[in-house]
Design a protein around this motif. Structure first.
Motif, PDB file in Angstrom:
ATOM      1  N   ALA A  18       0.112  -2.528   7.566  1.00 25.07           N
ATOM      2  CA  ALA A  18      -0.042  -3.858   7.657  1.00 25.07           C
ATOM      3  C   ALA A  18      -0.410  -4.498   6.485  1.00 25.07           C
ATOM      4  O   ALA A  18       0.244  -5.678   6.039  1.00 25.07           O
ATOM      5  CB  ALA A  18      -1.066  -4.011   8.849  1.00 25.07           C
ATOM      6  N   ALA A  19      -1.083  -3.843   5.662  1.00 20.61           N
ATOM      7  CA  ALA A  19      -1.638  -4.462   4.444  1.00 20.61           C
ATOM      8  C   ALA A  19      -0.332  -4.477   3.447  1.00 20.61           C
ATOM      9  O   ALA A  19      -0.096  -5.402   2.731  1.00 20.61           O
ATOM     10  CB  ALA A  19      -2.644  -3.965   3.757  1.00 20.61           C
ATOM     11  N   ILE A  20       0.400  -3.493   3.369  1.00 21.14           N
ATOM     12  CA  ILE A  20       1.663  -3.380   2.393  1.00 21.14           C
ATOM     13  C   ILE A  20       2.536  -4.473   2.900  1.00 21.14           C
ATOM     14  O   ILE A  20       3.289  -5.126   2.038  1.00 21.14           O
ATOM     15  CB  ILE A  20       2.466  -1.854   2.637  1.00 21.14           C
ATOM     16  N   ALA A  21       2.742  -4.614   4.353  1.00 15.04           N
ATOM     17  CA  ALA A  21       3.725  -5.718   4.633  1.00 15.04           C
ATOM     18  C   ALA A  21       3.416  -6.953   4.117  1.00 15.04           C
ATOM     19  O   ALA A  21       4.175  -7.928   3.860  1.00 15.04           O
ATOM     20  CB  ALA A  21       4.025  -5.553   6.204  1.00 15.04           C
ATOM     21  N   HIS A  22       1.930  -7.453   4.268  1.00 20.66           N
ATOM     22  CA  HIS A  22       1.334  -8.601   3.976  1.00 20.66           C
ATOM     23  C   HIS A  22       1.699  -8.725   2.364  1.00 20.66           C
ATOM     24  O   HIS A  22       2.165  -9.723   1.841  1.00 20.66           O
ATOM     25  CB  HIS A  22      -0.006  -8.716   4.184  1.00 20.66           C
ATOM     26  N   GLU A 362      -1.797  -2.843  -2.691  1.00 20.93           N
ATOM     27  CA  GLU A 362      -1.403  -3.447  -4.224  1.00 20.93           C
ATOM     28  C   GLU A 362      -0.778  -2.337  -5.158  1.00 20.93           C
ATOM     29  O   GLU A 362       0.310  -2.623  -5.631  1.00 20.93           O
ATOM     30  CB  GLU A 362      -2.758  -4.036  -4.749  1.00 20.93           C
ATOM     31  N   ALA A 363      -1.296  -1.276  -5.017  1.00 21.50           N
ATOM     32  CA  ALA A 363      -0.802  -0.068  -5.824  1.00 21.50           C
ATOM     33  C   ALA A 363       0.522   0.230  -5.420  1.00 21.50           C
ATOM     34  O   ALA A 363       1.521   0.175  -6.357  1.00 21.50           O
ATOM     35  CB  ALA A 363      -1.812   0.979  -5.804  1.00 21.50           C
ATOM     36  N   VAL A 364       0.701   0.338  -4.363  1.00 24.10           N
ATOM     37  CA  VAL A 364       2.000   0.779  -3.623  1.00 24.10           C
ATOM     38  C   VAL A 364       3.387  -0.253  -3.877  1.00 24.10           C
ATOM     39  O   VAL A 364       4.240  -0.099  -4.446  1.00 24.10           O
ATOM     40  CB  VAL A 364       1.967   1.003  -2.177  1.00 24.10           C
TER      41      VAL A 364
END
Lengths: 398, 247
Positions: A18-22, A362-364
């Motif tokens: 979810a955080a990556i999608a955002h 953020e890192a990904v």
């Protein structure tokens, strides 16, 4: 869809996915999230809901401790609808716990975690249901989040920027051609049909199932599946989170939420994360641990007993297993690009904690953007997330 | 000791002319919950079964369904509530658009909660009007006022149990009306008149017939029926005052 950037498929709608999608959506990528079940139906949903201050790791894992406090302070600003912010304590139950206090305070200071020492009398005044046998404690800025709504907030915000979130869509295979990832083959579990989603890159954030997803492309993700038992009871024993003032161990955290308290956790390893039987002796141990903090805990009717596998970063090569070895594994995360294994454009994320999922993302996304030649600055540190409910009211379903 | 149940589960997918039932017999520990039994059916017998779940301790509100016709959160419904060896019928919530099997669409429900501007975080002690303006300090003081999630899990059990929701398609429903009452008691920075206007109509506060099924179904101590009755008493006055203040 999206801001005209490359199309990235994210596998998994837990806190990491979810955080990556955002993050991807905010940087202008076109995003599709595929999740085989409900949002948060894997590891994230069944987690403790502890917004870490980092104090839990202050002595054993200073890097994780620093990340936690930094992310804790960011989440307070970007997730105004999703946190109970009452603080937490580390409480000494034994003289050994009291001896640990100095080391603990030094660890917190080094990590930048604010603390306040409290006497037994102060603690009992603030939390009258604590055992009168406690010896003293330290207050830290722990908090409580709701894991499901945590994910929904990130996904709602991603959706508002054009991301497609396909729940009940299971990845059957990562498609690779000529050494390059081309997308995913997906089963639409609603309509019972197959579909192919092409993409410029695939981020595998399937948590304990990440190794299975990567294996469809012939790639390896080193994972340790380490579940823990948690138990909720229908009484709120404390205003604030209660931790044991001791190095990390079993049954050392009680997280209050609404009118309940949740004790956790234990740790063991499993091979299959789909169905995890609850070891009855773990339940007994947790209830005893709760009783040590709050007399009467043991007799409370339970309101949910559950366990789910933490997807810890595993060793690259097979490593001998020993009792308790999974606790020593860092709570840090890893993002592996499977280029050398013949699947350029497939990135697998493992490890981490829900508290630090924004940082992981953020890192990904930095790494994915670099590889795709689409580098944009991360904006998730200040972007206030939408309320979780917006995920359902503004749903864009294919 | 283990507990043996036969789950008679509602099945339907887009394209099916009518729903039907599949029977699955599972054995689980007697400490297990109905959700564990459903998850076991999915893991070991039928991977096509679709159901909602996340937290497994009545915090997320996602797993709501009906067991033998009664609205339940299966994550906190012990299997021992039903006799060993018996068959229990598992149906999706009523009055929600059906997506597949036991999965329903929370869209319309969430829209009703948005309409009354429900915010789930309370920055106040019990019964004290909100002071959202003051941001809590990073390390709270001893006398700090607690922040709390609202008890409402937005699970939808109350709407499924409500006989009116079945006959009046646009009815706001008990969860949203109870949420409106909380927002009027503790405005949390929201305009009370906007909240009042969202419920003061034929498909809002005045549609309820007082069946009280919502309060019987609520798994989280919300008691929507009582909130609706209180609103009917003092709501019009709150609306009137808010209207005068706006002028």
């Amino acid at each position: 869809m999206g801001g005209g950037g490359p199309h990235v498929v994210v596998v998994g709608a837990g806190s990491t996915g979810a955080a990556i999608a955002h993050d991807l959506a905010l940087r202008g990528f076109a995003v599709t999230v595929v999740e085989r079940g409900e949002v948060g139906s894997g590891t994230t949903g069944r987690n403790h809901g502890l917004l870490h201050s980092g104090a839990r790791y202050a002595v054993t894992d200073p890097v994780a401790a620093r990340e936690c406090i930094e992310e804790n302070l960011i989440l307070r600003k970007i997730m105004p609808e999703g946190l109970e912010l009452n603080g937490g304590y580390f409480i000494a139950l034994t003289p050994e716990d009291m001896d640990f206090r100095q080391t603990f305070l030094e660890g917190c200071e080094a990590a930048g975690i604010p603390t306040r020492e409290l006497t037994k009398e102060q603690l009992l005044r603030m939390e009258p249901r604590l055992s009168p046998k406690i010896l003293g404690g330290v207050m830290v800025p722990d908090g409580v989040f709701e894991p499901y709504r945590f994910c929904l907030s990130f996904l709602a915000s991603a959706q508002a920027r054009g991301a497609r979130v396909l729940t009940y869509h299971e990845v059957e295979g990562v498609l690779v051609e000529g050494g390059r990832t081309r997308g995913v083959q997906v089963r639409d579990r609603i309509r019972g049909r197959e579909l192919t989603i092409t993409a410029d890159a695939v981020v595998n954030a399937a948590g304990p199932w990440a190794a299975k997803v990567a294996a469809t492309a012939g790639c390896r993700v080193p994972l340790i599946l380490a579940p823990g038992v948690m138990i909720a009871v229908g009484v709120r024993y404390s205003h604030r989170v209660v931790n044991r003032l001791a190095p990390p161990g079993d049954g050392d955290i009680i997280v209050p939420q609404r009118f309940t308290s949740m004790i956790g956790t234990t740790s063991w390893t499993v091979q299959d994360a789909d169905l995890i039987p609850i070891p009855p002796d773990h339940v007994e141990r947790m209830m005893d641990a709760g009783e040590a903090f709050f007399p009467g805990f043991r007799r409370q009717p339970k309101r949910g007993v559950f366990a789910v596998a933490r997807p810890l970063v595993g060793p690259e090569e097979d490593q001998a297993e020993g009792e308790g070895f999974e606790r020593a594994v860092t709570r840090d995360f890893a993002c592996k690009h499977h280029e050398a294994e013949g699947a350029a454009g497939l990135f697998s994320v493992t490890g981490g904690k829900t508290t630090t999922s924004r940082l992981m993302a953020e890192a990904v996304v930095d790494q994915v953007g670099r590889w795709l030649g689409f580098e944009r600055p991360c904006q998730t540190r200040t972007e206030v997330l939408l309320p979780p409910r917006r995920f359902f009211t503004e749903r864009v379903v294919s | 000791m283990s507990w043996r149940l036969t789950l008679k589960i509602h099945r339907w997918q887009p394209g099916d002319r009518a729903p039907y039932y599949d029977h699955f017999t599972v054995e689980v520990p007697e400490e297990a919950y109905v959700l564990d039994a459903i998850e076991k059916v999915w893991a070991e017998q039928d991977r096509s079964l679709a159901f909602r779940h996340a937290c497994h301790h009545a915090s997320c509100g996602s797993c709501g369904l009906r067991v033998n016709g009664r609205e339940k959160l299966p994550c906190i419904t012990p299997v021992t509530d039903y006799p060993n060896g018996s068959t229990i019928q598992i149906d999706p919530l009523r009055h929600f658009p059906l997506v597949r099997d036991l999965v329903v669409d929370m869209g319309p429900f969430s829209q009703a909660m948005e309409a009354v501007r429900f915010s789930i975080i309370r920055h106040a002690s019990e019964g004290v009007p909100d002071a959202r303006s003051s941001e809590p300090p990073i390390l709270p003081e001893e006398d700090h006022e607690a922040t709390r999630f609202e008890n409402c899990l937005e699970c939808g059990l109350c709407v499924s149990a409500c006989p009116i929701a079945g006959s009046a398609l646009n009815y706001l429903g008990p969860a949203a009306l109870a949420a409106a009452e909380r927002m009027l008691v503790e405005p949390r920075g929201v305009d009370p008149l906007a909240v009042w206007e969202a419920i003061d109509h034929d498909d809002g506060l005045w549609r309820c017939h007082g069946a009280f099924e919502c309060s019987a179904a609520c798994p989280s101590e919300v008691d929507p029926a009582a909130a609706i009755m209180r609103l009917r008493r003092y709501g019009p006055k709150v609306g009137q005052v808010a209207r005068q203040q706006r002028r």
